[in-house]
Design an enzyme around this catalytic site. Structure first.
Site, PDB file in Angstrom:
ATOM      1  N   ASP A  69       0.813  -1.211   0.000  1.00 57.56           N
ATOM      2  CA  ASP A  69       0.000   0.000   0.000  1.00 57.56           C
ATOM      3  C   ASP A  69       0.849   1.265   0.000  1.00 57.56           C
ATOM      4  O   ASP A  69       2.021   1.262   0.413  1.00 57.56           O
ATOM      5  CB  ASP A  69      -0.877   0.047   1.254  1.00 57.56           C
ATOM      6  CG  ASP A  69      -2.094  -0.853   1.160  1.00 57.56           C
ATOM      7  OD1 ASP A  69      -2.196  -1.635   0.203  1.00 57.56           O
ATOM      8  OD2 ASP A  69      -2.943  -0.780   2.070  1.00 57.56           O
ATOM      9  N   HIS A 222       3.744  -2.163   3.238  1.00 64.49           N
ATOM     10  CA  HIS A 222       3.754  -0.807   2.686  1.00 64.49           C
ATOM     11  C   HIS A 222       5.096  -0.579   1.990  1.00 64.49           C
ATOM     12  O   HIS A 222       6.141  -0.619   2.660  1.00 64.49           O
ATOM     13  CB  HIS A 222       3.541   0.236   3.789  1.00 64.49           C
ATOM     14  CG  HIS A 222       2.165   0.193   4.397  1.00 64.49           C
ATOM     15  ND1 HIS A 222       1.825  -0.746   5.340  1.00 64.49           N
ATOM     16  CD2 HIS A 222       1.065   0.957   4.171  1.00 64.49           C
ATOM     17  CE1 HIS A 222       0.543  -0.557   5.687  1.00 64.49           C
ATOM     18  NE2 HIS A 222       0.056   0.460   4.987  1.00 64.49           N
TER      19      HIS A 222
END
Length: 262
Positions: A69, A222
């Site tokens: 992400d 992430h």
């Protein structure tokens, strides 16, 4: 101009498909590799990830889906892409629109390497805490920016209909709207808590311990985090040496040689 644009979009899609096919033929015999490609039909699987929803993707024991992400962020995303390339692995990146707009070349590099491009809003607000019209506008602006970076056309109809809510904070009306638009919403089955101030080794320990417990699932990282970029080669090595298999998710498409989640 319209014919030229259409031809360019077709070439981009063809290049991405070719990259996926080439990735299956990894030049390194000892690499982790991508085990299989799983086509996800949003009509059958509108919401997946057991940390948020009742169901997840139909994965076998020791099968994992790697997702990242908040990118792209050049200093860290490039390291993540390099680690994935070394192991011949495909992942899914849920992009922030304003970052995609700032780094379109990196978005194209992701797609050229065979990775799936999903969507994660324009500016990463908590969509459960702002007015619905504002939330929808942020979703659509993010999709349009991602599509412009990827294909040169700022459309609110995503070429890959995969979306993830920032902070996993949704609301029923937004979920229903996305489902009506044929967009699958992704939660996760486990994560390594890489948004906290931990070392790469601590993140690796968390990720492997949680995976040992869960045995399979959609994993959230992430690619904007330095600790994740540093930890990822060791995590991929762990998957390889412990018999885990990476599943690459793509939208349901006709005439593609892949299993279908339906």
């Amino acid at each position: 101009m319209l014919l030229l644009r259409t031809a360019l979009l077709a070439l981009t899609a063809l290049a991405a498909s070719a990259a996926i096919a080439e990735a299956a033929e990894c030049p390194r015999a000892d690499a982790l590799g991508t085990s299989r490609v799983l086509q996800v039909d949003p009509k059958a699987w509108p919401r997946v990830g057991t940390r948020s929803f009742p169901q997840t993707l139909p994965l076998a024991d020791k099968e994992v889906v790697l997702t990242f992400d908040d990118g792209p962020n050049p200093p860290t995303t490039k390291k993540v892409l390099a680690a994935l390339a070394r192991e011949c692995v495909q992942a899914t990146f849920f992009l922030i629109g304003q970052s995609a707009a700032a780094h379109p070349g990196l978005v194209k590099a992701m797609a050229a390497a065979g990775h799936t491009i999903g969507h994660h809003t324009w500016s990463h607000p908590n969509l459960g805490q702002i007015p619905e019209a504002e939330a929808l506008a942020n979703i659509n602006r993010g999709i349009a920016a991602d599509e412009a970076a990827l294909n040169g056309k700022p459309t609110e109809t995503p070429s890959t209909p995969f979306f993830r809510f920032p902070y996993f904070e949704s609301r029923p009306s937004l979920l229903d709207t996305l489902q009506a638009r044929g967009i699958a919403v992704f939660g996760a089955d486990l994560w390594a808590s890489d948004w906290t101030e931990i070392t790469p080794q601590q993140e690796l320990n968390l990720a492997t311990e949680r995976l040992q417990s869960a045995r399979k699932g959609i994993i959230l990282f992430h690619d904007t985090k330095t600790r994740t970029a540093a930890m990822l080669p060791d995590f991929l090595r762990y998957l390889r040496t412990n018999g885990y298999r990476v599943v690459h998710i793509v939208p349901k498409q006709p005439n593609r040689d892949a299993s279908v989640a339906q």
